[in-house]
Design an enzyme around this catalytic site. Structure first.
Site, PDB file in Angstrom:
ATOM      1  N   ASP A  89      -9.347   5.772  -2.720  1.00 27.55           N
ATOM      2  CA  ASP A  89      -8.203   6.186  -3.513  1.00 27.55           C
ATOM      3  C   ASP A  89      -8.730   6.888  -4.766  1.00 27.55           C
ATOM      4  O   ASP A  89      -9.919   7.164  -4.877  1.00 27.55           O
ATOM      5  CB  ASP A  89      -7.330   4.972  -3.865  1.00 27.55           C
ATOM      6  CG  ASP A  89      -8.001   4.085  -4.903  1.00 27.55           C
ATOM      7  OD1 ASP A  89      -9.249   4.097  -4.963  1.00 27.55           O
ATOM      8  OD2 ASP A  89      -7.287   3.396  -5.650  1.00 27.55           O
ATOM      9  N   TYR A 126      -6.758   6.807   3.281  1.00 25.52           N
ATOM     10  CA  TYR A 126      -6.882   5.687   2.359  1.00 25.52           C
ATOM     11  C   TYR A 126      -6.143   4.454   2.870  1.00 25.52           C
ATOM     12  O   TYR A 126      -6.711   3.356   2.963  1.00 25.52           O
ATOM     13  CB  TYR A 126      -6.366   6.039   0.953  1.00 25.52           C
ATOM     14  CG  TYR A 126      -6.129   4.769   0.178  1.00 25.52           C
ATOM     15  CD1 TYR A 126      -7.206   4.050  -0.321  1.00 25.52           C
ATOM     16  CD2 TYR A 126      -4.850   4.214   0.064  1.00 25.52           C
ATOM     17  CE1 TYR A 126      -7.023   2.825  -0.951  1.00 25.52           C
ATOM     18  CE2 TYR A 126      -4.657   3.002  -0.561  1.00 25.52           C
ATOM     19  CZ  TYR A 126      -5.748   2.309  -1.064  1.00 25.52           C
ATOM     20  OH  TYR A 126      -5.568   1.094  -1.653  1.00 25.52           O
ATOM     21  N   GLU A 174       0.821  -1.215   0.000  1.00 22.37           N
ATOM     22  CA  GLU A 174       0.000   0.000   0.000  1.00 22.37           C
ATOM     23  C   GLU A 174       0.852   1.261   0.000  1.00 22.37           C
ATOM     24  O   GLU A 174       0.496   2.248  -0.637  1.00 22.37           O
ATOM     25  CB  GLU A 174      -0.964   0.009   1.184  1.00 22.37           C
ATOM     26  CG  GLU A 174      -2.083  -1.013   1.072  1.00 22.37           C
ATOM     27  CD  GLU A 174      -2.889  -0.874  -0.216  1.00 22.37           C
ATOM     28  OE1 GLU A 174      -2.988   0.240  -0.756  1.00 22.37           O
ATOM     29  OE2 GLU A 174      -3.415  -1.900  -0.693  1.00 22.37           O
TER      30      GLU A 174
END
Length: 350
Positions: A135, A117, A34
DNA sequence: AACACGGGGGT
DNA sequence: ACCCCAGTGTT
């Protein structure tokens, strides 16, 4: 949305790309992926992800490694504060959380480099917690699906989408639901020419029903990049060269580069008299111009490749003298890689 | 809310 | 050229 959620999940299970971080529930690997994928395309991130997890196996491994070794793996990927924040987060998790990512949204969100996010992504992917992960993909999907004319990413737009999704998120499949929305945005509900005919959400999509999918989302105008002009000194003397580590400035913080000075656009003078004792005893091997385009800045760099002897160089504390051959051990930015790569390609010319 | 922060790929 | 990318932190 309830009517299309089963279609969405079925679509995802049949169409999900096979990505290296999708075959794991390990919070460490999910976290690594991520962070790498922040403002970075999947195709660009893949090799960096593989390289990263092959070099650093868990949070404490990062916490116990030198900063330069993490930045070296990050070299060329950009947004280097991500790597430095990863070190901070790894130290917190290693020292305060027993080396394991906390299974708690609020604690995840408190970690450096993890914003709204990424916290929701980790919480839902790794722990199944029902938080909406907005996102760029999900914002676009949400804007079209709900027919929103609020500016993409604005407070109002995010609030509407988040509340809507968290009201509909399937409590036992939060992770797959979030990944499915991201996947739809990345592969179907694209910025240009969305493939609405193959979208499992289309029968409830406001934009598709009104045929406004090509005017949504509403995007704020981008700022034009600014110019900057730099002279770089690639100095070689008796098998040594010199680097500096960028620290106090904004760009490329923590990376190494050749010593440099800013200049005016039109200046062409030799700019390094104060770094070399007798400039007339230094030879200029080459002077080359580089244009390096960043998102918010255009850099016009001039590289002075110089050769002289060790006793002709002013000793400055901020310069690190290294053996020329060891330069590849230091993390450097992309412009430096452009500078250096010419060395291997100019082994022969008439 | 606006800005700084990299680099690459698509159109 | 311009847009956008599995965004975050600072001002």
């Amino acid at each position: 949305m309830d009517r299309v959620i089963p279609d969405l999940l079925i679509w995802y299970r049949q169409n999900a790309r096979d990505l290296p971080w999708r075959n794991t529930q390990d919070p460490y690997r999910i976290w690594v992926s991520e962070i790498i994928l922040q403002q970075t395309r999947v195709e660009q991130g893949k090799s960096f992800y593989m390289n990263f997890i092959n070099n650093f196996h868990d949070f404490c491994h990062i916490a116990n490694s030198p900063e330069d070794s993490i930045l070296r793996v990050w070299q060329g990927l950009g947004y280097y504060s991500r790597a430095r924040n990863m070190i901070k987060t790894a130290e917190i998790i290693c020292h305060d959380f027993g080396g394991k990512m906390p299974a708690n949204h609020k604690q995840i969100l408190s970690l450096p480099g993890i914003g709204a996010y990424t916290a929701a992504a980790i919480a839902s992917f790794a722990f199944g917690l029902p938080h909406a992960a907005l996102d760029g993909n999900v914002r676009r999907v949400g804007s079209r699906f709900l027919g929103l004319y609020e500016v993409l990413g604005s407070k109002q737009s995010d609030k509407i989408i988040t509340e809507y999704l968290e009201q509909h998120i399937p409590i036992n499949e939060a992770g797959e639901f979030n990944q499915a929305l991201i996947e739809i945005g990345a592969t179907v509900c694209k910025p240009q020419k969305p493939d609405c005919h193959s979208c499992p959400l289309s029968k409830q999509c406001v934009a598709y029903q009104k045929n406004t999918q090509n005017e949504l989302p509403v995007v704020a105008r981008k700022k034009a990049p600014v110019n900057s002009y730099l002279d770089y000194m690639w100095l070689e003397a008796d098998g040594y060269t010199w680097l500096t580590k960028r620290d106090n400035h904004g760009i490329w913080k923590g990376l190494y580069e050749f010593p440099s000075k800013t200049r005016d656009a039109e200046t062409r003078n030799f700019p390094f008299e104060d770094w070399i004792i007798n400039p007339e005893y230094a030879s200029i091997l080459s002077v080359k111009e580089y244009k390096h385009q960043l998102t918010h800045r255009t850099i016009y760099a001039r590289l002075w490749h110089l050769s002289t002897s060790l006793n002709n160089i002013v000793n400055k504390n901020e310069f690190t003298r290294i053996e020329s051959v060891s330069i590849e051990a230091y993390p450097v930015h992309r412009l430096m890689l452009k500078f250096i790569e010419q060395k291997e390609t100019t082994t022969h010319h008439d």
